[in-house]
Write a protein that holds these residues in place. Structure first.
Motif, PDB file in Angstrom:
ATOM      1  N   ARG A 216      49.073  35.354  13.586  1.00  0.00           N
ATOM      2  CA  ARG A 216      49.644  34.368  14.510  1.00  0.00           C
ATOM      3  C   ARG A 216      49.214  32.952  14.095  1.00  0.00           C
ATOM      4  O   ARG A 216      50.015  32.029  14.076  1.00  0.00           O
ATOM      5  CB  ARG A 216      49.173  34.693  15.933  1.00  0.00           C
ATOM      6  N   LEU A 217      47.935  32.818  13.730  1.00  0.00           N
ATOM      7  CA  LEU A 217      47.414  31.523  13.294  1.00  0.00           C
ATOM      8  C   LEU A 217      48.174  31.029  12.066  1.00  0.00           C
ATOM      9  O   LEU A 217      48.572  29.876  11.966  1.00  0.00           O
ATOM     10  CB  LEU A 217      45.920  31.653  12.932  1.00  0.00           C
ATOM     11  N   TRP A 218      48.375  31.979  11.136  1.00  0.00           N
ATOM     12  CA  TRP A 218      49.005  31.630   9.874  1.00  0.00           C
ATOM     13  C   TRP A 218      50.440  31.173  10.120  1.00  0.00           C
ATOM     14  O   TRP A 218      50.914  30.192   9.564  1.00  0.00           O
ATOM     15  CB  TRP A 218      48.979  32.859   8.958  1.00  0.00           C
ATOM     16  N   ARG A 219      51.111  31.893  11.023  1.00  0.00           N
ATOM     17  CA  ARG A 219      52.500  31.551  11.336  1.00  0.00           C
ATOM     18  C   ARG A 219      52.576  30.193  12.025  1.00  0.00           C
ATOM     19  O   ARG A 219      53.457  29.402  11.775  1.00  0.00           O
ATOM     20  CB  ARG A 219      53.095  32.633  12.234  1.00  0.00           C
ATOM     21  N   ALA A 220      51.589  29.950  12.880  1.00  0.00           N
ATOM     22  CA  ALA A 220      51.597  28.698  13.634  1.00  0.00           C
ATOM     23  C   ALA A 220      51.372  27.505  12.697  1.00  0.00           C
ATOM     24  O   ALA A 220      51.870  26.411  12.924  1.00  0.00           O
ATOM     25  CB  ALA A 220      50.524  28.727  14.710  1.00  0.00           C
ATOM     26  N   ARG A 221      50.599  27.746  11.641  1.00  0.00           N
ATOM     27  CA  ARG A 221      50.270  26.626  10.761  1.00  0.00           C
ATOM     28  C   ARG A 221      51.457  26.259   9.859  1.00  0.00           C
ATOM     29  O   ARG A 221      51.591  25.125   9.441  1.00  0.00           O
ATOM     30  CB  ARG A 221      49.039  26.994   9.916  1.00  0.00           C
ATOM     31  N   ARG A 222      52.292  27.273   9.559  1.00  0.00           N
ATOM     32  CA  ARG A 222      53.459  27.000   8.721  1.00  0.00           C
ATOM     33  C   ARG A 222      54.426  26.107   9.474  1.00  0.00           C
ATOM     34  O   ARG A 222      54.710  26.352  10.639  1.00  0.00           O
ATOM     35  CB  ARG A 222      54.157  28.326   8.372  1.00  0.00           C
ATOM     36  N   PRO A 223      54.970  25.053   8.838  1.00  0.00           N
ATOM     37  CA  PRO A 223      55.971  24.230   9.536  1.00  0.00           C
ATOM     38  C   PRO A 223      57.221  25.064   9.820  1.00  0.00           C
ATOM     39  O   PRO A 223      57.676  25.807   8.962  1.00  0.00           O
ATOM     40  CB  PRO A 223      56.290  23.110   8.539  1.00  0.00           C
TER      41      PRO A 223
END
Lengths: 289, 323
Positions: free
Chosen positions: B315-322
Motif C-alpha cells: 500500500r505504501l509503495w502504491r501510494a508513493r507512485r504518482p
C-alpha cells in the motif's frame, strides 16, 4: 516389610514430592488468580532456575544456601518479565498473553539448550543419600527438607497475602482490577509483583529439587504439566486448592507408579487432569473460573 | 481481493514454488522445502480452528501423530496400500478431532482451558504410543523401503515436494472457499463473540465440531505424509510438542486467520531456521529460540503477521507512485 508398610512408604514419598509440586503449582495459581492467564513459561522458568542453582553449586554454593538469594533474583526477573515484556507486548488481550508466555518458554528453553546442550546433569551433595529412620521406612533427607521448606513457604505466602498491604493489593486486583486501580493501586506494578512471586516460588522449588533430581533444559516441562493438573484440580487461582491438589497428585503418582510402573504412573496424572477439566473445570475446591 | 484474483494469487504462488526443485537440485534444499510444506499443511489445519475459529489448540500433535501412526501401522501391520492407508489415516485424524472436540466443547472449555486440554491429550497419546508394543513402543515403527509409485515411494525427492505442494494448494483453495461460505462466516462469528453468535442462532457446538474435524484431518494428512516421506515414526516425532508449536507458529508469524499466512509463516520459519544454522553453526535450539523471539515480536508489533506487513508495504509503495 509387610505390604502395608510398602503402601505407607509410597504414600509418604508421594507427600514429599507432592509438597514440591504444590510449591510449583502455587506460583502458577497465584499468577492465574491475579492476572487471569495461564503462564506457559512457568516450566521454562523452572528449568532456568534449576540451571541457576546448578551453576551456584558449581561455584561452591550449596543449593539450600543459594535458595534465598536465588528467590530474590528470580523475583526480580519475574517482575521485569511481566512489566517489560508480557504486559506491553500483549496489549491486554488474553490470547496474546497465552501466546507470549508460550513464546517466552520456547526462547528460554532453547537458549538453555544452546548454552548447556541437552546433557543431563546431576549434582553430588554430601547429604544426597542421607536418610531418616522412621521405623517402618527410611525417608531421604533432601526430600524431607523439600517437604518442610515447601510448607514454610506456603505459610509465608499466606501471611504475605493475608497480612501485608501488598498482599491486600494483590487480592484486591485479583477480585476487581478496575476497582483496585480506582482505589489508587498500581495494577501494572501488582501484576509484576505477582509474576515475580510466582518466579520466586520456582527458584525455591529448583533449589529443593536439585539435590535429588537431574538438570536438563526441558526438565521444567515434566513438572509444569503436573502443576497445570494441580492448579485445575485445586481450582484455578486457589492457593489452598493448589497445596491440597499438589499433595494429592504426589500421592496418586506414587501409588500408580507402585501399581502400574513408572511410565504409566505419569499417565494417571494426565487422565485425572483431562477428567477434571471435562467434568469440573472449576476444580474440586470450587473457585469460580 | 476479488474471488478470481484470490484464486489466481494462490495458483501463481503454487506455480512459482513448483519451479524451485527445477532451479535448485540440492537434496538438502528440497528436503527443507518438503518439511516446510508438511508444516504448512499442519499449520493450515491449526489456522482453520484457531485463526478463523478462535479456538487455540496447543496440542495439534495429537492429530499429526494420529495421522502419522495411522499410516505407518496400517501399512506395516495390516499390509494396506500406502494410498489407502494415508486416506484412512486422515479419516482417523478427523475422528480423533471429533472425539477431543466433542468432549471439550461439550464441557464448554474455551481459551486457556481448551489450550490445556489439547496439550494434555497430545501428551497422553505420546506416553501411550511410547509404552505400547502395538505402536512399536519406544523403538518406533519403520515402513519398509520399496520404491515404487504404487507404494507412494519415489526415488526423486522433487516428486514428494510437488505432491505435498499440490495438497497444500488444494487446501488453500478450500480455505478460500470456506472464507466466503456460510460456515466460514459462522466460524468467524464464534471467534469474535461466541455468546453473541449463539444468541443469533448459530449452532456454535456444531460449527466448532466441524472446524476441529476438518482441522484435525488436514494436520493428520500432514502427519501421514511425514511418515511416507521419512518412512519412520516414533512417539516424540508423532506426538511431540515440536509439531504443536510449529503448527501454531506458522500462521501467527505468517498472518492469523488468512489463507496465505500458514504457507508464508512456514516458509519464513524454515528460511530463518536454516539461516540461523548457517550463521551460528550447529548450536542446538538456536533456531527455535529465534522463532520464539519472532513470535513475541510479531504479537507485540505486527498482529497481522507477515501477510499484514506485506500488504502494508504494498500500500505504501502504491501510494508513493504518482497516480
Amino acid at each position: 516389610m509387610t505390604s502395608l508398610d510398602i503402601l505407607a512408604a509410597a504414600v509418604l514419598n508421594g507427600l514429599m514430592s507432592g509438597a514440591v509440586y504444590a510449591l510449583i503449582a502455587v506460583g502458577l495459581t497465584l499468577v492465574y488468580g491475579v492476572l487471569h492467564i495461564i503462564n506457559f513459561a512457568h516450566g521454562a522458568i523452572l528449568s532456568a532456575a534449576m540451571f541457576a542453582a546448578y551453576l551456584a553449586f558449581q561455584a561452591g554454593v550449596d543449593p539450600y544456601v543459594a535458595m534465598v538469594p536465588l528467590a530474590l533474583i528470580f523475583f526480580g526477573l519475574g517482575y521485569g518479565l511481566q512489566r517489560l515484556v508480557i504486559g506491553p507486548a500483549s496489549h491486554g488481550d488474553d490470547r496474546n498473553i497465552l501466546l507470549i508466555t508460550l513464546g517466552l518458554s520456547i526462547v528460554i528453553e532453547n537458549l538453555l539448550l544452546a548454552v548447556f546442550n541437552s546433557d543431563t546433569r546431576t549434582v553430588d551433595v554430601a547429604y544426597g543419600f542421607s536418610t531418616l529412620d522412621l521405623g517402618f521406612t527410611f525417608l531421604a533427607l533432601p526430600r524431607a527438607a523439600a517437604f518442610g521448606v515447601s510448607c514454610l513457604v506456603a505459610v509465608l505466602l499466606w501471611i504475605l497475602l493475608a497480612q501485608t498491604d501488598t498482599g491486600k493489593a494483590i487480592r484486591a486486583v485479583a477480585k476487581e482490577k478496575l476497582g483496585a486501580s480506582l482505589a489508587g493501586i498500581d495494577v501494572a506494578h501488582i501484576y509484576a509483583v505477582t509474576f515475580g512471586l510466582g518466579a520466586a516460588c520456582l527458584a525455591i522449588a529448583a533449589c529443593l529439587l536439585l539435590p535429588t533430581y537431574y538438570v536438563h533444559p526441558r526438565v521444567g516441562n515434566a513438572y509444569v504439566l503436573v502443576a497445570f493438573t494441580i492448579v485445575v484440580l485445586g481450582g484455578m487461582g486457589s492457593i489452598p486448592g493448589a497445596i491440597a491438589g499438589g499433595l494429592f497428585v504426589g500421592v496418586v503418582e506414587s501409588l500408580s507408579g507402585l501399581m502400574f510402573g513408572e511410565s504409566l504412573g505419569q499417565l494417571g496424572i494426565f487422565v485425572i487432569f483431562i477428567l477434571v477439566l471435562l467434568i469440573r473445570p472449576t476444580g474440586l475446591f470450587g473457585a469460580k473460573a | 481481493m476479488s474471488v478470481a484474483r484470490a484464486y489466481g494469487a494462490i495458483a501463481i504462488a503454487a506455480l512459482l514454488l513448483a519451479l524451485l526443485p527445477v532451479m535448485v537440485q540440492s537434496n538438502t534444499v528440497i528436503n527443507a522445502l518438503v518439511t516446510a510444506m508438511i508444516i504448512a499443511l499442519a499449520a493450515q489445519g491449526w489456522n482453520l480452528l484457531a485463526g478463523y475459529g478462535g479456538q487455540f489448540s496447543f496440542g495439534h500433535a495429537a492429530f499429526f501423530g494420529a495421522g502419522a501412526y495411522g499410516n505407518a501401522i496400517l501399512q506395516t501391520r495390516y499390509g494396506i496400500n500406502a494410498y489407502a492407508a494415508m486416506l484412512t489415516a486422515t479419516a482417523i485424524g478427523a475422528a480423533v478431532g471429533a472425539v477431543i472436540g466433542y468432549l471439550s466443547f461439550r464441557s464448554g472449555l474455551r481459551g486457556s482451558y481448551f489450550a490445556l486440554i489439547t496439550l494434555a491429550f497430545a501428551e497422553v497419546f505420546r506416553i501411550i504410543a511410547n509404552a505400547t508394543p502395538f505402536t512399536g513402543g519406544a523403538a518406533g515403527t519403520l515402513i519398509k523401503l520399496q520404491v515404487s509409485a504404487a507404494n507412494f515411494q519415489f526415488a526423486s525427492r522433487a516428486i514428494y515436494f510437488w505432491i505435498i505442494l499440490a495438497i497444500v494448494t488444494a487446501v488453500m483453495f478450500l480455505m478460500r472457499g470456506i472464507e466466503r461460505s456460510r460456515f466460514g462466516a459462522y466460524l468467524v462469528a464464534v471467534r469474535e463473540n461466541e455468546d453473541a453468535a449463539a444468541a443469533l442462532g448459530v449452532d456454535t457446538l456444531d460449527v466448532k465440531l466441524k472446524a476441529i474435524m476438518l482441522s484435525a484431518a488436514m494436520t493428520a494428512l500432514a502427519g501421514a505424509f511425514y511418515v511416507q516421506y521419512f518412512l519412520f515414526v516414533d512417539s516424540s516425532i508423532a506426538f511431540g510438542t515440536w509439531i504443536s508449536v510449529e503448527a501454531l507458529l506458522g500462521p501467527i508469524i505468517g498472518g492469523l486467520g488468512t489463507v496465505f499466512g500458514p504457507l508464508l509463516g512456514a516458509l519464513a520459519l524454515h528460511f530463518l531456521g536454516e539461516l540461523a544454522k548457517a550463521v551460528a553453526g550447529r548450536v542446538l535450539g538456536i533456531d527455535l529460540a529465534l522463532f520464539g523471539i519472532l513470535l513475541v515480536l510479531i504479537i507485540a508489533f505486527a498482529r497481522d503477521g507477515l501477510q499484514g506487513l506485506l500488504t502494508r508495504l504494498a500500500r505504501l509503495w502504491r501510494a508513493r507512485r504518482p497516480a
